[in-house]
Design a protein around this motif. Structure first.
Motif, PDB file in Angstrom:
ATOM      1  N   SER A   1     -49.253  27.571   7.104  1.00 62.22           N
ATOM      2  CA  SER A   1     -49.327  27.728   8.556  1.00 62.22           C
ATOM      3  C   SER A   1     -48.339  26.785   9.219  1.00 62.22           C
ATOM      4  O   SER A   1     -47.754  25.907   8.583  1.00 62.22           O
ATOM      5  CB  SER A   1     -50.737  27.439   9.079  1.00 62.22           C
ATOM      6  N   GLY A   2     -48.158  26.965  10.531  1.00 60.94           N
ATOM      7  CA  GLY A   2     -47.398  26.038  11.355  1.00 60.94           C
ATOM      8  C   GLY A   2     -45.995  25.750  10.865  1.00 60.94           C
ATOM      9  O   GLY A   2     -45.229  26.646  10.508  1.00 60.94           O
ATOM     10  N   LEU A   3     -45.651  24.462  10.844  1.00 62.41           N
ATOM     11  CA  LEU A   3     -44.305  24.052  10.460  1.00 62.41           C
ATOM     12  C   LEU A   3     -43.961  24.450   9.034  1.00 62.41           C
ATOM     13  O   LEU A   3     -42.802  24.776   8.742  1.00 62.41           O
ATOM     14  CB  LEU A   3     -44.159  22.533  10.612  1.00 62.41           C
TER      15      LEU A   3
ATOM     16  N   ARG B   1     -42.575  27.913   8.990  1.00 62.28           N
ATOM     17  CA  ARG B   1     -41.226  27.945   9.553  1.00 62.28           C
ATOM     18  C   ARG B   1     -40.213  27.345   8.578  1.00 62.28           C
ATOM     19  O   ARG B   1     -39.122  27.893   8.389  1.00 62.28           O
ATOM     20  CB  ARG B   1     -41.179  27.198  10.884  1.00 62.28           C
TER      21      ARG B   1
ATOM     22  N   GLU C   1     -46.215  22.942  19.685  1.00 60.07           N
ATOM     23  CA  GLU C   1     -47.445  23.728  19.667  1.00 60.07           C
ATOM     24  C   GLU C   1     -47.541  24.517  18.361  1.00 60.07           C
ATOM     25  O   GLU C   1     -46.674  25.313  18.037  1.00 60.07           O
ATOM     26  CB  GLU C   1     -47.509  24.699  20.844  1.00 60.07           C
ATOM     27  N   THR C   2     -48.593  24.254  17.605  1.00 59.03           N
ATOM     28  CA  THR C   2     -48.846  24.951  16.355  1.00 59.03           C
ATOM     29  C   THR C   2     -50.308  25.382  16.318  1.00 59.03           C
ATOM     30  O   THR C   2     -51.093  25.068  17.230  1.00 59.03           O
ATOM     31  CB  THR C   2     -48.562  24.042  15.139  1.00 59.03           C
ATOM     32  N   GLU C   3     -50.674  26.034  15.266  1.00 63.15           N
ATOM     33  CA  GLU C   3     -52.054  26.514  15.113  1.00 63.15           C
ATOM     34  C   GLU C   3     -53.057  25.370  15.186  1.00 63.15           C
ATOM     35  O   GLU C   3     -54.147  25.514  15.742  1.00 63.15           O
ATOM     36  CB  GLU C   3     -52.180  27.237  13.777  1.00 63.15           C
TER      37      GLU C   3
ATOM     38  N   GLY D   1     -40.598  25.790  18.753  1.00 63.76           N
ATOM     39  CA  GLY D   1     -40.818  25.853  17.314  1.00 63.76           C
ATOM     40  C   GLY D   1     -39.592  25.572  16.474  1.00 63.76           C
ATOM     41  O   GLY D   1     -39.702  25.188  15.307  1.00 63.76           O
TER      42      GLY D   1
END
Length: 255
Positions: free
Chosen positions: A18-20, A23, A196-198, A224
């Motif tokens: 998830s999140g970073l 990415r 801003e992430t989950e 992001g």
């Protein structure tokens, strides 16, 4: 224009569900690297791997809880068996560990340090053993990027445990860089501000979160893609002249 600056390299990303982490995995793949995505939530890993493969990349999912020391070496071996020698490690797995000091459960403190500090140390150590054995380090291609935080540089209310753990990551980055410098292993860190992430979306949608954002000099969260160029720098050729560096990217939030 196709970005192939990491072609032929294999990257191992922790906290990649998830999140970073997601990415970073897509970013590395887009630059030509083969990517092993490691995390506890394997159901989420599979969907990220599928997306990378559909985009023409090569990726595998590797179950891993970095707080389990016995699981780290086998996870790296699994990744190498599928994709080849690892030359890039992104130590991204982390916990928020929030809570006021007087009421913070000892278990929460221990878990935060188990993941955020011990997990970073042990994963780096196991990865370096393999980078040395495979010849990746001797070739000058060994890269370790630890994801720290501006919380390791300033104190944030109610996050004493988290701040302490990220300060430890910054110190650990410099210590490992010094120790492994003669082995041509680049160990660096990125210290991001709030993106801003989950994990934080609900908080920043709340009144308290909005108040926090209004206190930032630029009154916003970062986009992001804020860390993209720093990550590529630290994974690529230019990092052969960088080790022990901590790149702060926080949009002035810590000012």
């Amino acid at each position: 224009m196709t970005d192939n600056r990491l072609a032929g390299r294999t990257a191992f990303v922790t906290g990649a569900s998830s999140g970073l982490g997601v990415r970073f995995a897509h970013l590395l793949s887009g630059a030509g690297a083969k990517v092993a995505l490691a995390a506890r939530r394997t159901d989420r890993l599979d969907s990220v791997v599928d997306a990378i493969r559909q985009g023409g990349g090569e990726a595998v999912a590797v179950p891993l809880d970095v707080s389990d020391p016995a699981a780290i070496g086998p996870a790296l071996d699994q990744a190498q068996g599928a994709l080849g020698p690892i030359s890039i490690l992104i130590n991204n797995a982390g916990l928020s560990g929030d809570g006021a000091a007087l009421s913070l459960p000892v278990e929460t403190w221990d878990q935060t340090f188990d993941v955020n500090v011990r997990g970073v140390f042990l994963t780096a150590r196991e990865a370096v053993k393999r980078m040395l054995d495979s010849g990746v380090a001797e070739a000058g291609d060994a890269r370790i990027v630890n994801i720290a935080s501006v919380a390791g540089l300033v104190q944030l209310p109610g996050l004493t445990g988290y701040c302490a753990s990220k300060a430890a990551v910054i110190s650990l980055t410099k210590g490992l860089a010094r120790e492994w410098a003669k082995r041509h292993i680049a160990v660096n860190a990125i210290a991001p501000g709030y993106i801003e992430t989950e994990i934080n979306a609900d908080w920043f949608a709340s009144e308290g979160g909005k108040a926090q954002i209004s206190g930032f000099p630029r009154r916003r969260l970062m986009d992001g893609d804020a860390l993209d160029e720093a990550l590529m720098l630290l994974c690529g050729r230019s990092a052969r002249f960088m080790t022990g560096s901590v790149i702060v990217i926080d949009d002035g939030q810590a000012l």
